[in-house]
Design a protein around this motif. Structure first.
Motif, short mmCIF file in Angstrom:
data_model
loop_
_atom_site.label_atom_id
_atom_site.label_comp_id
_atom_site.label_asym_id
_atom_site.label_seq_id
_atom_site.Cartn_x
_atom_site.Cartn_y
_atom_site.Cartn_z
N SER A 38 6.90 -30.83 -12.67
CA SER A 38 7.57 -32.08 -12.26
C SER A 38 6.91 -33.23 -13.30
O SER A 38 7.87 -34.10 -13.98
CB SER A 38 7.61 -32.57 -10.81
N VAL A 39 5.73 -33.51 -12.77
CA VAL A 39 5.05 -34.66 -13.53
C VAL A 39 5.20 -34.62 -14.92
O VAL A 39 5.57 -35.42 -15.90
CB VAL A 39 3.61 -35.04 -13.08
N ALA A 40 4.50 -33.31 -15.55
CA ALA A 40 4.66 -33.16 -16.99
C ALA A 40 6.12 -33.36 -17.56
O ALA A 40 6.08 -33.89 -18.96
CB ALA A 40 3.86 -31.87 -17.44
N ILE A 41 6.97 -32.63 -17.10
CA ILE A 41 8.23 -32.60 -17.75
C ILE A 41 8.72 -34.14 -17.61
O ILE A 41 9.46 -34.71 -18.64
CB ILE A 41 9.27 -31.72 -16.95
N ALA A 42 8.59 -34.83 -16.55
CA ALA A 42 9.22 -36.16 -16.25
C ALA A 42 8.52 -37.14 -17.20
O ALA A 42 9.30 -37.87 -17.68
CB ALA A 42 9.01 -36.50 -14.74
N GLN A 43 7.43 -37.16 -17.29
CA GLN A 43 6.67 -37.88 -18.21
C GLN A 43 7.04 -37.61 -19.62
O GLN A 43 7.14 -38.70 -20.75
CB GLN A 43 5.07 -37.89 -18.11
N GLY A 44 7.11 -36.35 -20.18
CA GLY A 44 7.66 -35.96 -21.49
C GLY A 44 8.82 -36.87 -21.67
O GLY A 44 9.25 -37.07 -22.85
N ILE A 45 9.98 -36.40 -20.78
CA ILE A 45 11.38 -37.10 -21.13
C ILE A 45 11.23 -38.40 -21.20
O ILE A 45 12.12 -39.16 -21.92
CB ILE A 45 12.15 -36.76 -19.89
N ALA A 46 10.39 -38.92 -20.36
CA ALA A 46 10.42 -40.46 -20.17
C ALA A 46 9.53 -40.97 -21.52
O ALA A 46 9.43 -42.50 -21.65
CB ALA A 46 9.58 -40.97 -18.90
N GLY A 47 9.04 -40.22 -22.29
CA GLY A 47 8.23 -40.84 -23.38
C GLY A 47 6.99 -41.30 -23.15
O GLY A 47 6.61 -42.22 -24.08
N ILE A 48 6.14 -41.03 -22.16
CA ILE A 48 4.97 -41.49 -21.78
C ILE A 48 3.91 -40.27 -21.98
O ILE A 48 4.41 -39.14 -21.84
CB ILE A 48 4.72 -42.28 -20.36
N PRO A 49 2.61 -40.50 -22.10
CA PRO A 49 1.68 -39.47 -22.32
C PRO A 49 1.64 -38.47 -21.10
O PRO A 49 1.65 -38.84 -20.07
CB PRO A 49 0.35 -40.06 -22.61
N VAL A 50 1.85 -37.27 -21.49
CA VAL A 50 1.97 -36.27 -20.60
C VAL A 50 0.61 -36.00 -19.81
O VAL A 50 -0.44 -36.13 -20.21
CB VAL A 50 2.32 -34.78 -21.03
N LEU A 51 0.64 -36.10 -18.14
CA LEU A 51 -0.27 -36.01 -17.32
C LEU A 51 -1.04 -37.29 -17.38
O LEU A 51 -2.40 -37.26 -16.84
CB LEU A 51 -1.11 -34.68 -17.57
N SER A 52 -0.44 -38.45 -17.97
CA SER A 52 -1.29 -39.81 -17.97
C SER A 52 -1.01 -40.19 -16.51
O SER A 52 -0.36 -39.84 -15.46
CB SER A 52 -0.76 -40.79 -18.84
N GLY A 53 -2.12 -41.43 -16.02
CA GLY A 53 -2.01 -41.87 -14.70
C GLY A 53 -2.68 -41.29 -13.77
O GLY A 53 -2.57 -41.39 -12.29
N SER A 54 -3.70 -40.44 -13.98
CA SER A 54 -4.65 -39.45 -13.00
C SER A 54 -5.47 -40.42 -12.29
O SER A 54 -5.49 -40.16 -11.06
CB SER A 54 -5.10 -38.34 -13.69
N GLU A 55 -5.75 -41.40 -12.72
CA GLU A 55 -6.66 -42.61 -12.02
C GLU A 55 -5.89 -43.06 -10.82
O GLU A 55 -6.32 -43.37 -9.71
CB GLU A 55 -7.02 -43.72 -12.86
N PHE A 56 -4.43 -42.65 -10.58
CA PHE A 56 -3.59 -43.45 -9.61
C PHE A 56 -3.33 -42.19 -8.77
O PHE A 56 -3.37 -42.22 -7.58
CB PHE A 56 -2.37 -44.16 -9.98
N ARG A 57 -2.84 -41.12 -9.60
CA ARG A 57 -2.52 -39.90 -8.71
C ARG A 57 -3.58 -39.22 -7.99
O ARG A 57 -3.37 -38.56 -6.91
CB ARG A 57 -1.65 -39.10 -9.90
N LEU A 58 -4.69 -38.93 -8.46
CA LEU A 58 -5.83 -38.28 -7.98
C LEU A 58 -6.15 -38.83 -6.39
O LEU A 58 -6.29 -38.05 -5.71
CB LEU A 58 -7.00 -38.13 -8.87
N PRO A 59 -6.04 -40.24 -6.40
CA PRO A 59 -6.61 -40.59 -4.99
C PRO A 59 -5.24 -40.44 -4.11
O PRO A 59 -5.46 -40.10 -2.88
CB PRO A 59 -6.84 -42.21 -5.04
#
Length: 326
Positions: free
Chosen positions: A32-53
């Protein structure tokens, strides 16, 4: 779980709901995250500093809710919404004769289970395994565990008993398998899941995009979450929903002043968490079928938890927007 004094609903919470909370809030979900970020044109699996907490918070929320409910049912079993349907398991437990033991054969079976889980996790991350590959590994694990049981005479297992157990398990899965087919039929009735072909589904998607595009930015972010939650009724596949919605939601987020990372966040929470309740989710209906929990009784139990999850999700999406999550 019945032997431990719990009920079928607790079983669903532990085995299914836990996976969906992890799926929805994960910082490294390849489906979900990796595919959606790839389609949205942003770095794949980025934003972990928000998603991990976020993942940690949702996980703790699920654990606390489940343990509080399980403790209440253990103290007073009649409070369970699945008390009547659990009769089947209680009768089976009453008639079962179990020997108390733990030998080398039992240890080998547990090791096979752990090794299979590690192997599957590696396959999903490194080789992008999906349902067919994962299912084949668990099928193999079952055969190996059966052979170990025969060699060490665990519960008096023989090859014939292993085959009979497999047949009984397949019989149990027949009803959930039919429910899976009916759930998948909803998507076919609406014209399929192809994003480039005319269909009722794509018409709904386009109309929703037009409504969201005229809202204030913070409200637009929240409506993206709401829309993804509702849309998941029709397309419960995370990768399928990403392929259908993100090509529209990503550029729409630019227009309304919402970052694409927030749009992905709204997608992953809306897509993942509603799998806990939508009757078109094949995995939910299969789990309820195996645990003999009626969907109506499940709804009576889980709606409060779903409301709590959606409230937390709303706060997170709107908060991420104001924090400029990108």
């Amino acid at each position: 779980m019945i032997r431990l004094g719990y009920d079928g609903i607790t079983t669903v919470m532990v085995t299914y709901v836990a996976t969906q909370i992890g799926f929805a809030s994960s910082w490294m979900n390849p489906f979900s995250v990796a595919i959606a970020q790839g389609i949205a044109g942003i770095p794949v699996l980025s934003g972990s500093e928000f998603r991990l907490p976020m993942w940690l918070g949702f996980t703790l929320l699920g654990i606390i809710f489940t343990m509080r409910y399980a403790h209440r049912i253990q103290q007073q079993p009649s409070l369970s919404h699945s008390y009547q349907s659990d009769v089947y398991f209680r009768e089976h437990h009453a008639s079962a004769t179990l020997e108390s033991r733990f030998n080398f054969g039992d240890l080998l079976v547990l090791l096979i289970l752990v090794m299979t889980m590690v192997w599957v996790i590696w396959g999903v991350i490194a080789k992008a395994w999906f349902i067919p590959e994962i299912a084949s590994q668990f099928f193999t694990m079952g055969i190996v565990a059966g052979l170990i049981g025969c060699v060490f005479k665990l519960n008096g297992l023989t090859l014939n008993k292993v085959a009979q157990s497999f047949k009984d398990g397949a019989k149990t899965m027949l009803e959930p398998a039919l429910l899976v087919g009916c759930a998948s039929g909803i998507l076919l009735l609406l014209g399929g899941g192809a994003p480039t072909e005319p269909s009722v589904l794509n018409t709904i998607l386009n109309s929703a995009g037009g409504v969201i595009g005229h809202l204030p930015d913070a409200l637009s972010a929240w409506f993206m979450l709401l829309f993804q939650s509702v849309f998941n009724f029709f397309v419960t596949s995370g990768s399928g929903q990403a392929a259908l919605t993100m090509p529209l939601m990503a550029p729409l987020s630019d227009i309304v002043g919402v970052t694409r990372q927030v749009a992905v966040l709204a997608f992953q929470l809306g897509d993942g968490l509603t799998n806990i309740i939508v009757p078109t989710s094949a995995s939910l209906m299969a789990t309820l079928g195996v645990c003999r929990v009626d969907w109506g009784n499940w709804l009576k139990f889980v709606w409060r938890f779903m409301l709590l999850l959606m409230l937390v999700s709303s706060v997170l999406v709107i908060g991420a927007h104001y924090l400029g999550f990108s």
